[in-house]
Design an enzyme around this catalytic site. Structure first.
Site, PDB file in Angstrom:
ATOM      1  N   LEU A 166     -36.065  -0.588   3.493  1.00  0.00           N
ATOM      2  CA  LEU A 166     -34.919  -1.355   3.006  1.00  0.00           C
ATOM      3  C   LEU A 166     -35.123  -2.012   1.650  1.00  0.00           C
ATOM      4  O   LEU A 166     -36.251  -2.298   1.251  1.00  0.00           O
ATOM      5  CB  LEU A 166     -34.588  -2.455   4.026  1.00  0.00           C
ATOM      6  CG  LEU A 166     -34.269  -1.959   5.441  1.00  0.00           C
ATOM      7  CD1 LEU A 166     -33.920  -3.129   6.334  1.00  0.00           C
ATOM      8  CD2 LEU A 166     -33.140  -0.953   5.415  1.00  0.00           C
ATOM      9  N   TRP A 168     -33.966  -5.238  -1.246  1.00  0.00           N
ATOM     10  CA  TRP A 168     -33.904  -6.705  -1.219  1.00  0.00           C
ATOM     11  C   TRP A 168     -32.530  -7.243  -1.584  1.00  0.00           C
ATOM     12  O   TRP A 168     -32.312  -8.446  -1.568  1.00  0.00           O
ATOM     13  CB  TRP A 168     -34.942  -7.282  -2.192  1.00  0.00           C
ATOM     14  CG  TRP A 168     -35.023  -6.510  -3.490  1.00  0.00           C
ATOM     15  CD1 TRP A 168     -35.972  -5.586  -3.826  1.00  0.00           C
ATOM     16  CD2 TRP A 168     -34.110  -6.557  -4.592  1.00  0.00           C
ATOM     17  NE1 TRP A 168     -35.704  -5.054  -5.071  1.00  0.00           N
ATOM     18  CE2 TRP A 168     -34.564  -5.630  -5.561  1.00  0.00           C
ATOM     19  CE3 TRP A 168     -32.943  -7.281  -4.871  1.00  0.00           C
ATOM     20  CZ2 TRP A 168     -33.908  -5.405  -6.775  1.00  0.00           C
ATOM     21  CZ3 TRP A 168     -32.280  -7.064  -6.076  1.00  0.00           C
ATOM     22  CH2 TRP A 168     -32.767  -6.137  -7.010  1.00  0.00           C
ATOM     23  N   LYS A 192     -39.009  -1.492   7.764  1.00  0.00           N
ATOM     24  CA  LYS A 192     -39.882  -1.938   6.680  1.00  0.00           C
ATOM     25  C   LYS A 192     -38.962  -2.625   5.673  1.00  0.00           C
ATOM     26  O   LYS A 192     -38.320  -1.980   4.845  1.00  0.00           O
ATOM     27  CB  LYS A 192     -40.588  -0.724   6.066  1.00  0.00           C
ATOM     28  CG  LYS A 192     -41.728  -1.094   5.152  1.00  0.00           C
ATOM     29  CD  LYS A 192     -41.175  -1.498   3.857  1.00  0.00           C
ATOM     30  CE  LYS A 192     -41.865  -1.460   2.609  1.00  0.00           C
ATOM     31  NZ  LYS A 192     -41.514  -2.676   1.829  1.00  0.00           N
ATOM     32  N   SER A 246     -34.189   2.628  -4.724  1.00  0.00           N
ATOM     33  CA  SER A 246     -34.054   3.379  -5.972  1.00  0.00           C
ATOM     34  C   SER A 246     -34.142   4.884  -5.725  1.00  0.00           C
ATOM     35  O   SER A 246     -34.778   5.340  -4.770  1.00  0.00           O
ATOM     36  CB  SER A 246     -35.166   2.960  -6.944  1.00  0.00           C
ATOM     37  OG  SER A 246     -36.427   3.339  -6.420  1.00  0.00           O
ATOM     38  N   GLU A 268     -29.898   6.392   0.493  1.00  0.00           N
ATOM     39  CA  GLU A 268     -28.819   5.717  -0.239  1.00  0.00           C
ATOM     40  C   GLU A 268     -29.477   5.143  -1.481  1.00  0.00           C
ATOM     41  O   GLU A 268     -30.291   4.228  -1.375  1.00  0.00           O
ATOM     42  CB  GLU A 268     -28.216   4.567   0.577  1.00  0.00           C
ATOM     43  CG  GLU A 268     -27.674   4.939   1.941  1.00  0.00           C
ATOM     44  CD  GLU A 268     -26.401   5.738   1.887  1.00  0.00           C
ATOM     45  OE1 GLU A 268     -25.870   5.961   0.782  1.00  0.00           O
ATOM     46  OE2 GLU A 268     -25.937   6.161   2.957  1.00  0.00           O
ATOM     47  N   CYS A 269     -29.121   5.679  -2.655  1.00  0.00           N
ATOM     48  CA  CYS A 269     -29.870   5.280  -3.850  1.00  0.00           C
ATOM     49  C   CYS A 269     -28.988   4.588  -4.880  1.00  0.00           C
ATOM     50  O   CYS A 269     -28.005   3.976  -4.539  1.00  0.00           O
ATOM     51  CB  CYS A 269     -30.581   6.491  -4.410  1.00  0.00           C
ATOM     52  SG  CYS A 269     -31.758   7.201  -3.229  1.00  0.00           S
ATOM     53  N   CYS A 303     -25.803  -1.620  -5.563  1.00  0.00           N
ATOM     54  CA  CYS A 303     -25.797  -0.197  -5.918  1.00  0.00           C
ATOM     55  C   CYS A 303     -24.398   0.300  -6.262  1.00  0.00           C
ATOM     56  O   CYS A 303     -24.263   1.302  -6.937  1.00  0.00           O
ATOM     57  CB  CYS A 303     -26.424   0.630  -4.810  1.00  0.00           C
ATOM     58  SG  CYS A 303     -25.766   0.245  -3.202  1.00  0.00           S
ATOM     59  N   LYS A 353     -36.679  -6.711 -16.651  1.00  0.00           N
ATOM     60  CA  LYS A 353     -36.032  -5.402 -16.832  1.00  0.00           C
ATOM     61  C   LYS A 353     -34.595  -5.598 -17.348  1.00  0.00           C
ATOM     62  O   LYS A 353     -34.165  -4.922 -18.284  1.00  0.00           O
ATOM     63  CB  LYS A 353     -36.037  -4.684 -15.474  1.00  0.00           C
ATOM     64  CG  LYS A 353     -35.572  -3.259 -15.515  1.00  0.00           C
ATOM     65  CD  LYS A 353     -35.787  -2.600 -14.142  1.00  0.00           C
ATOM     66  CE  LYS A 353     -34.707  -1.561 -13.912  1.00  0.00           C
ATOM     67  NZ  LYS A 353     -34.648  -1.065 -12.546  1.00  0.00           N
ATOM     68  N   GLU A 400     -29.205   2.580 -14.627  1.00  0.00           N
ATOM     69  CA  GLU A 400     -28.836   1.499 -13.721  1.00  0.00           C
ATOM     70  C   GLU A 400     -29.564   0.229 -14.154  1.00  0.00           C
ATOM     71  O   GLU A 400     -30.790   0.219 -14.248  1.00  0.00           O
ATOM     72  CB  GLU A 400     -29.226   1.874 -12.294  1.00  0.00           C
ATOM     73  CG  GLU A 400     -28.799   0.849 -11.269  1.00  0.00           C
ATOM     74  CD  GLU A 400     -29.105   1.277  -9.841  1.00  0.00           C
ATOM     75  OE1 GLU A 400     -30.235   1.738  -9.588  1.00  0.00           O
ATOM     76  OE2 GLU A 400     -28.203   1.141  -8.996  1.00  0.00           O
TER      77      GLU A 400
HETATM   78  P1  NAD Z   1     -37.623   0.456  -4.570  1.00  0.00           P
HETATM   79  O1  NAD Z   1     -36.859   1.712  -4.415  1.00  0.00           O
HETATM   80  O2  NAD Z   1     -38.983   0.516  -5.142  1.00  0.00           O
HETATM   81  O3  NAD Z   1     -37.741  -0.275  -3.130  1.00  0.00           O
HETATM   82  C1  NAD Z   1     -36.989   0.052  -1.994  1.00  0.00           C
HETATM   83  C2  NAD Z   1     -37.891   0.091  -0.785  1.00  0.00           C
HETATM   84  O4  NAD Z   1     -38.836   1.147  -0.928  1.00  0.00           O
HETATM   85  C3  NAD Z   1     -38.705  -1.189  -0.579  1.00  0.00           C
HETATM   86  O5  NAD Z   1     -38.792  -1.484   0.794  1.00  0.00           O
HETATM   87  C4  NAD Z   1     -40.054  -0.805  -1.142  1.00  0.00           C
HETATM   88  O6  NAD Z   1     -41.121  -1.545  -0.610  1.00  0.00           O
HETATM   89  C5  NAD Z   1     -40.146   0.655  -0.747  1.00  0.00           C
HETATM   90  N1  NAD Z   1     -41.093   1.390  -1.597  1.00  0.00           N
HETATM   91  C6  NAD Z   1     -41.424   1.120  -2.884  1.00  0.00           C
HETATM   92  N2  NAD Z   1     -42.347   1.986  -3.317  1.00  0.00           N
HETATM   93  C7  NAD Z   1     -42.620   2.819  -2.290  1.00  0.00           C
HETATM   94  C8  NAD Z   1     -43.510   3.924  -2.136  1.00  0.00           C
HETATM   95  N3  NAD Z   1     -44.299   4.323  -3.128  1.00  0.00           N
HETATM   96  N4  NAD Z   1     -43.521   4.559  -0.940  1.00  0.00           N
HETATM   97  C9  NAD Z   1     -42.726   4.151   0.058  1.00  0.00           C
HETATM   98  N5  NAD Z   1     -41.884   3.116  -0.024  1.00  0.00           N
HETATM   99  C10 NAD Z   1     -41.818   2.454  -1.193  1.00  0.00           C
HETATM  100  O7  NAD Z   1     -36.731  -0.566  -5.395  1.00  0.00           O
HETATM  101  P2  NAD Z   1     -37.241  -1.821  -6.295  1.00  0.00           P
HETATM  102  O8  NAD Z   1     -38.533  -1.492  -6.973  1.00  0.00           O
HETATM  103  O9  NAD Z   1     -37.196  -3.008  -5.459  1.00  0.00           O
HETATM  104  O10 NAD Z   1     -36.094  -1.879  -7.382  1.00  0.00           O
HETATM  105  C11 NAD Z   1     -36.136  -0.987  -8.488  1.00  0.00           C
HETATM  106  C12 NAD Z   1     -34.762  -0.512  -8.838  1.00  0.00           C
HETATM  107  O11 NAD Z   1     -34.196   0.186  -7.743  1.00  0.00           O
HETATM  108  C13 NAD Z   1     -33.741  -1.592  -9.135  1.00  0.00           C
HETATM  109  O12 NAD Z   1     -33.813  -2.021 -10.453  1.00  0.00           O
HETATM  110  C14 NAD Z   1     -32.459  -0.879  -8.866  1.00  0.00           C
HETATM  111  O13 NAD Z   1     -32.084  -0.116  -9.973  1.00  0.00           O
HETATM  112  C15 NAD Z   1     -32.796   0.037  -7.713  1.00  0.00           C
HETATM  113  N6  NAD Z   1     -32.404  -0.521  -6.397  1.00  0.00           N
HETATM  114  C16 NAD Z   1     -31.344   0.035  -5.774  1.00  0.00           C
HETATM  115  C17 NAD Z   1     -30.936  -0.475  -4.556  1.00  0.00           C
HETATM  116  C18 NAD Z   1     -29.760   0.102  -3.831  1.00  0.00           C
HETATM  117  O14 NAD Z   1     -29.152  -0.588  -3.037  1.00  0.00           O
HETATM  118  N7  NAD Z   1     -29.413   1.342  -4.041  1.00  0.00           N
HETATM  119  C19 NAD Z   1     -31.591  -1.548  -3.980  1.00  0.00           C
HETATM  120  C20 NAD Z   1     -32.712  -2.093  -4.624  1.00  0.00           C
HETATM  121  C21 NAD Z   1     -33.091  -1.559  -5.841  1.00  0.00           C
END
Ligand code: NAD
Ligand code: MN
Length: 506
Positions: A166, A168, A192, A246, A268-269, A303, A353, A400
Site C-alpha cells: 500500500l 501513504w 504491507k 508508483s 494501481e499506479c 493518483c 521532489k 507525475e
Molecule cells: P512506492 O511505489 O515506492 O511505494 C508504494 C509501496 O511499495 C510502499 O508500500 C513501499 O514500501 C513499497 N515498495 C517500495 N519499494 C519497493 C520494492 N523495491 N519492492 C517492493 N515493494 C516496494 O511509492 P513512494 O516511493 O512512496 O512514492 C514515489 C512516487 O510514487 C510518488 O511521488 C508518486 O508519484 C507515486 N505514488 C503513487 C501513488 C498512487 O496512489 N498511485 C501512491 C504513492 C506514491
C-alpha cells in the site's frame, strides 16, 4: 450535521493516543524478528511519533505460514458468506465507534487535514468494507447452458493468501479498498502498509480481531519495500498481490511474479490526469471549483489529481479569474485544525521532489500565477502552486509531481485538447467540461483513461470500477464487484449426469 470536532478536541485526542507499533501476525502484536525499528514522523511538525517494527523476510515467512494455516482450517475461507458478512459489519461498527481516534491517527502520521480524514477517509473506509460485506451473501455462482447429460457449474473460490502493498497517500481508504473484497471473498490477507503510514492499518487489524476476524486471517507487516514488499512479491505461498503506488515499483511485482509462482498481480499506479475544458464549457465557477479541488485535494498527493488543466483559449481568461477566486478557499496549516484544507507533504523526500519540479517548471519557461514556494518554519508545507504557459514538451506537463501543483496548458481547438490530454504514458482518470451532450459522449470515449468524469472531477464511487489504462495500471480493478475478480479464482465443475453406461468413463 458535521462530524467534525474542534481543534482543541482533536489536540486532546492526539495527546491521549497510544500508538500501535508492532507487527500484527496471527491475531497478536509481535516484535519484528530483526529487532529493528523505523521512525514514524509527523510531517507537520518533524516530531517523531513512534518507532515502528521494521519487518523482514523472516516475518513474511512466518506470517504467510500463519495466514495459510488459517486459510486451510476453513475458519474464514469456508465460513458461510453470511457469517463473514456479520463479522465485517461488526468491524464497520467498530470503525465508526473509533472514527475520531482513527481520523487523528491518520492525520498525525500522514499530514492530511483532519477535516478530510474525518469527513472522507474514515467514513469511506467504513462504507467500503460495508459494501463488500453486504455483497458477500448476495452473489450467486453460475450454471453453464449444458444439456441434460451434464451439469456445468462455474464457481468462485478464494485464492488463499493475498498480499496487499500500500501507499501513504490514503492509508485507511487503500487498506479498505483491498481488504474489503479480499476478506469478503474468504482469503487470508497480509498487508504491507507504506513505511510512512503504518499505524492506522495496525489499529484497523486490531479492531478486525475484536470484530471476530479469526487470528491469521488479517496480518499487518510494517517495514520497508525491499524488506517486506519484495519477499511477499516473491513468496511461493502468496497467491496474489494487489499493489497501489508508483509505476516504477508496481512493474517490479510483475517480475517477482514471473520469477516465482505466477501469482496474480494487480497494479494501481500513477497518473498525469487531464482536466479538459472545451470551448463551450459553461458555469466556469463550477469548473474552477472542481479543477482546483482535483489538483489540491490531499496536497495533490493523489493518483487521480488533475495536474494538467487543458483549456480552450476562448474560455481561458474567465476561467483563470474564477480559479484565482477559488484558491482563496484553500488554507494551509496545522492538519489538526479543522479550518485548514491543506496539510503537510508526507516526507522530506516528496517535499524536495515537489520543490524540484517547481524549479524545473520555472526554468523551462512556465509562468507562476501563484504559490511556488515552501512555507518557512517547521513542517513540510508547500504553497498551492499554479503554472501558466505550460506546453506538452515540458517536464511538469509529463511527469507525475504528486504535489499541490497545477499546470495550465492552452489549446486552440477541441480536437487539440483531446490530443494533448492523451499525450501521456498514463491513463488513470480524466475530467471533461462541456455543455454539449454529444461532445460529452464522444470525447469521454476518446479520452484514454480508466475513469472519465464529465462536468465534475470524480472517481465514481464504490459501485464503479477503478483502475488505469496504459502505465497507470495492470491486471484488474479496485471497487465494485469487479474488485472480487482480483481475489477469486474461477472453477468449472462438470458433472456427468447421463445414464448411458458406455459414457461412464468419460
Ligand atoms: P512506492 O511505489 O515506492 O511505494 C508504494 C509501496 O511499495 C510502499 O508500500 C513501499 O514500501 C513499497 N515498495 C517500495 N519499494 C519497493 C520494492 N523495491 N519492492 C517492493 N515493494 C516496494 O511509492 P513512494 O516511493 O512512496 O512514492 C514515489 C512516487 O510514487 C510518488 O511521488 C508518486 O508519484 C507515486 N505514488 C503513487 C501513488 C498512487 O496512489 N498511485 C501512491 C504513492 C506514491
Ligand atoms: Mn519508492
Amino acid at each position: 450535521m458535521s462530524d467534525l470536532l474542534t481543534y482543541d478536541e482533536y489536540k486532546a485526542i492526539a495527546a491521549g493516543l497510544t500508538f500501535p507499533v508492532n507487527a500484527f501476525i496471527h491475531g497478536k502484536f509481535q516484535s519484528p524478528r530483526s529487532g529493528q525499528t523505523l521512525e514514524t514522523i509527523n510531517p507537520a511538525t518533524g516530531e517523531i511519533l513512534a518507532q515502528i517494527a521494521a519487518c523482514n523476510s523472516e516475518d513474511v515467512d512466518f506470517a504467510v505460514r500463519k495466514a495459510r494455516e488459517a486459510f486451510d482450517s476453513g475458519v474464514w475461507s469456508k465460513a458461510a458468506p453470511a457469517a463473514r458478512k456479520e463479522v465485517l459489519i461488526k468491524l464497520v461498527k467498530l470503525i465508526n465507534r473509533h472514527r475520531h481516534e482513527l481520523a487523528v491517527l491518520e492525520s498525525l502520521e500522514s499530514g492530511k487535514p483532519i477535516s478530510e480524514c474525518q469527513l472522507t477517509d474514515v467514513p469511506e473506509t467504513a462504507s467500503c468494507i460495508a459494501w463488500h460485506a453486504e455483497a458477500t451473501d448476495k452473489l450467486y455462482d453460475q450454471m453453464a447452458p449444458a444439456s441434460d447429460d451434464a451439469v456445468g457449474m462455474i464457481v468462485r473460490e478464494p485464492l488463499g493468501v493475498v498480499g496487499c502493498v500500500l501507499p501513504w497517500n490514503f492509508p485507511l481508504m487503500m487498506v479498505a479498498w483491498k481488504i474489503g473484497p479480499a476478506l469478503a471473498t474468504g482469503n487470508s490477507v497480509i498487508v504491507k502498509p507504506a513505511e510512512q503510514t503504518s499505524m492506522t492499518t495496525l489499529r484497523l487489524a486490531e479492531l478486525a480481531l475484536e470484530a471476530g476476524v479469526p487470528a491469521g486471517v488479517l496480518n499487518v507487516l510494517p517495514g520497508l519495500g525491499p524488506d517486506v514488499g519484495e519477499p511477499l512479491g516473491r513468496h511461493e505461498g502468496v497467491e496474489a498481490i494487489s499493489f497501489t503506488g508508483s509505476t516504477e515499483i508496481g512493474r517490479r511485482f510483475l517480475e517477482f511474479s514471473a520469477q516465482s509462482n505466477l501469482k496474480k498481480i494487480v497494479l494501481e499506479c500513477g497518473g498525469k490526469n487531464p482536466a479538459v475544458v472545451l470551448s463551450d464549457a459553461d458555469n466556469l465557477d463550477s469548473v474552477a471549483r472542481h479543477a482546483v479541488f482535483s489538483a489540491l485535494w490531499n496536497m495533490g498527493q493523489n493518483c487521480t489529481a488533475n495536474s494538467r488543466l487543458i483549456v480552450h483559449e476562448k474560455v481561458k481568461d474567465t476561467l483563470l479569474t474564477c480559479i484565482e477566486q477559488q484558491l482563496t478557499n484553500w488554507k494551509t496549516g496545522d492538519p489538526l485544525d479543522p479550518t485548514n484544507q491543506l496539510g503537510a507533504i508526507i516526507s522530506r523526500e516528496q517535499y524536495d521532489k515537489i520543490l524540484g519540479y517547481i524549479a524545473t517548471g520555472k526554468k523551462e519557461g512556465g509562468e507562476i500565477l501563484c504559490g511556488g514556494k515552501a512555507r518557512k518554519g517547521k513542517g513540510l508545507f508547500i504553497e498551492p502552486t499554479v503554472f501558466d504557459k505550460i506546453t506538452p514538451d515540458m517536464t511538469i506537463a509529463k511527469e507525475e509531481i504528486f504535489g499541490p501543483v497545477l499546470a495550465i496548458m492552452s489549446v486552440a481547438s477541441d480536437a487539440e485538447a483531446i490530443q494533448v490530454a492523451n499525450d501521456t504514458c498514463y491513463g488513470l482518470q480524466a475530467s471533461l467540461y462541456t455543455a454539449n451532450v454529444r461532445k460529452a459522449h464522444r470525447y469521454a470515449r476518446a479520452l484514454q483513461a480508466g475513469t472519465v468524469s464529465v462536468n465534475c472531477y470524480g472517481e465514481g464511487d464504490i459501485t464503479t470500477p477503478f483502475g488505469g489504462y496504459k502505465l497507470s495500471g495492470f491486471g484488474g480493478r479496485d471497487n465494485s464487484l469487479m474488485a472480487h475478480d482480483q481475489y477469486t479464482e474461477t472453477k468449472t465443475i462438470w458433472i456427468d449426469t447421463s445414464d448411458d453406461p458406455i459414457d461412464d468413463t468419460v
